[in-house]
Design an enzyme around this catalytic site. Sequence first.
Site, mmCIF file in Angstrom:
data_model
loop_
_atom_site.group_PDB
_atom_site.id
_atom_site.type_symbol
_atom_site.label_atom_id
_atom_site.label_comp_id
_atom_site.label_asym_id
_atom_site.label_seq_id
_atom_site.Cartn_x
_atom_site.Cartn_y
_atom_site.Cartn_z
ATOM 1 N N ARG A 44 5.336 6.439 1.673
ATOM 2 C CA ARG A 44 3.919 6.089 1.616
ATOM 3 C C ARG A 44 3.569 5.190 2.793
ATOM 4 O O ARG A 44 4.444 4.784 3.547
ATOM 5 C CB ARG A 44 3.606 5.400 0.279
ATOM 6 C CG ARG A 44 4.626 4.301 -0.053
ATOM 7 C CD ARG A 44 4.109 3.166 -0.799
ATOM 8 N NE ARG A 44 3.076 2.458 -0.081
ATOM 9 C CZ ARG A 44 3.305 1.639 0.937
ATOM 10 N NH1 ARG A 44 4.520 1.413 1.409
ATOM 11 N NH2 ARG A 44 2.306 1.016 1.531
ATOM 12 N N GLY A 45 2.265 4.827 2.869
ATOM 13 C CA GLY A 45 1.794 4.025 4.003
ATOM 14 C C GLY A 45 1.322 4.999 5.075
ATOM 15 O O GLY A 45 2.056 5.940 5.426
ATOM 16 N N ALA A 46 0.103 4.804 5.563
ATOM 17 C CA ALA A 46 -0.522 5.809 6.433
ATOM 18 C C ALA A 46 0.347 6.245 7.627
ATOM 19 O O ALA A 46 0.609 7.441 7.795
ATOM 20 C CB ALA A 46 -1.888 5.292 6.888
ATOM 21 N N ARG A 86 -1.911 14.366 -0.056
ATOM 22 C CA ARG A 86 -2.730 13.166 -0.280
ATOM 23 C C ARG A 86 -3.904 13.214 0.706
ATOM 24 O O ARG A 86 -3.680 13.484 1.890
ATOM 25 C CB ARG A 86 -1.911 11.871 -0.056
ATOM 26 C CG ARG A 86 -0.812 11.660 -1.084
ATOM 27 C CD ARG A 86 -0.196 10.272 -0.948
ATOM 28 N NE ARG A 86 -1.036 9.254 -1.546
ATOM 29 C CZ ARG A 86 -0.833 7.942 -1.369
ATOM 30 N NH1 ARG A 86 0.148 7.518 -0.591
ATOM 31 N NH2 ARG A 86 -1.622 7.071 -1.960
ATOM 32 N N GLN A 193 2.425 -2.178 -4.968
ATOM 33 C CA GLN A 193 3.036 -2.145 -3.627
ATOM 34 C C GLN A 193 3.216 -3.554 -3.062
ATOM 35 O O GLN A 193 4.139 -3.799 -2.279
ATOM 36 C CB GLN A 193 2.182 -1.323 -2.660
ATOM 37 C CG GLN A 193 2.219 0.175 -2.894
ATOM 38 C CD GLN A 193 1.120 0.640 -3.816
ATOM 39 O OE1 GLN A 193 0.671 -0.101 -4.698
ATOM 40 N NE2 GLN A 193 0.683 1.864 -3.661
ATOM 41 N N ASP A 234 -6.021 3.068 5.997
ATOM 42 C CA ASP A 234 -5.587 4.467 5.911
ATOM 43 C C ASP A 234 -6.474 5.398 6.719
ATOM 44 O O ASP A 234 -6.061 6.485 7.110
ATOM 45 C CB ASP A 234 -5.567 4.926 4.449
ATOM 46 C CG ASP A 234 -4.354 4.359 3.758
ATOM 47 O OD1 ASP A 234 -4.369 3.160 3.411
ATOM 48 O OD2 ASP A 234 -3.367 5.095 3.607
ATOM 49 N N ASN A 244 -8.793 1.448 2.682
ATOM 50 C CA ASN A 244 -7.449 0.891 2.445
ATOM 51 C C ASN A 244 -7.241 0.816 0.929
ATOM 52 O O ASN A 244 -8.141 1.152 0.147
ATOM 53 C CB ASN A 244 -7.313 -0.493 3.104
ATOM 54 C CG ASN A 244 -5.865 -0.966 3.120
ATOM 55 O OD1 ASN A 244 -4.956 -0.226 3.469
ATOM 56 N ND2 ASN A 244 -5.627 -2.205 2.714
ATOM 57 N N LYS A 245 -6.082 0.368 0.527
ATOM 58 C CA LYS A 245 -5.723 0.308 -0.897
ATOM 59 C C LYS A 245 -6.828 -0.314 -1.741
ATOM 60 O O LYS A 245 -7.448 -1.289 -1.344
ATOM 61 C CB LYS A 245 -4.424 -0.500 -1.023
ATOM 62 C CG LYS A 245 -3.872 -0.676 -2.415
ATOM 63 C CD LYS A 245 -3.700 0.616 -3.172
ATOM 64 C CE LYS A 245 -2.812 1.620 -2.471
ATOM 65 N NZ LYS A 245 -2.951 2.998 -2.999
#
Length: 348
Positions: A44-46, A86, A193, A234, A244-245
């Site tokens: 995960r993570g852009a 995603r 996270q 992201d 973002n998150k």
Amino acid sequence: MDSLTFKNDKLFYIDQTQLPRREVVKECRGLDDGFRAIRRLEVRGAPLLGVFAAYCAYISTKGCRGTRRDFFRSLGRVVLRLKSSRPTAVNLFWALERIEMRAQLSRARTVTQIKQDVLKEAKKIHRQDRDLCRAMARYGEKLIKSGDQILTHCNAGFLATAGDGTALAVIYEAHRRKKKIKVYVDETRPLLQGARLTSWELTKRKVPAVLICDNMAASLMKEGKIDKVFVGADRITAGGDAANKIGTYGLAVLARFHKIPFYIVAPTTTFDLAIARGRDIPIEERDPSEVRTFLHKVQSAPGNIPAYNPAFDVTGHELITAIVTDRGIIRAPFAKNIRKVIQRTSLT
Ligand code: MRU
């Protein structure tokens, strides 16, 4: 161990769902593995999603036998499926488009050589991501002074990229330069996270850090305990709105109210100039059961209560103090300055 390793023609990655309890390395053997790893947030993570998807496209097509046409058809199918994993992080789409383009523009005569070109491109994307992290760290650390107490959300560190991270790379660089800092880490519900990954990273790197629940940020700001907010992104639009998150937007609103600088740190690969406004960014909606449980294990709400689970939110550019990129720090007016910086960016 890096978040991702390509060795002896094989792709390995740390399964992030098992952190911080266990450091488990898995191999991605093909499209189904890769798709599942992305969907389940094992990877995960852009920026890391882009690097991983690029290698996964190679791994998933390297066994393809047949003509040039067969290969392109197979690569097309793989790219399409990975793109459907995603929707929010633009790096995933950017990297896959680069891989497809490289294959199409390949002057190679044989399918074997085209596959090697695809692999070369994936390795290039991997190397470049490491360099972008270094550049962001160098620009961003200048915004931090000794004594700063910093708030971060989600995980934007070495687990989320091929290098040291985005927002956390800036923090690591300030720490490396012996600036005395303290980092408050939002736990980041529902998938934690911040608690599981960012706390783990900061502890490993010995950066002074304190874990807080997401709902504590407001009172910490009121008490004067937060000097700056640093988060990743992201996808950033041409106008500077940043996805973002989930929870990031709330922090930006709070930061504005308390007159605290709010910084986004993201590489130029996270910008999507085809989108003008934040409301047009596709936001992933995940399984409601993630909200009703703690990490699918402990039930924390009645099983039949409807739950809503958007994975990201969008912070409008008007709430952002500056965007730290690998090409420098961008400030308002964002639309004009983003255009200037991105236009002189050539990553290919
Ligand atoms: O759902 P996740 O864990 O993939 O979300 C990740 C984030 O929101 C990060 O902050 C973002 O990708 C920046 S990572 C350098």
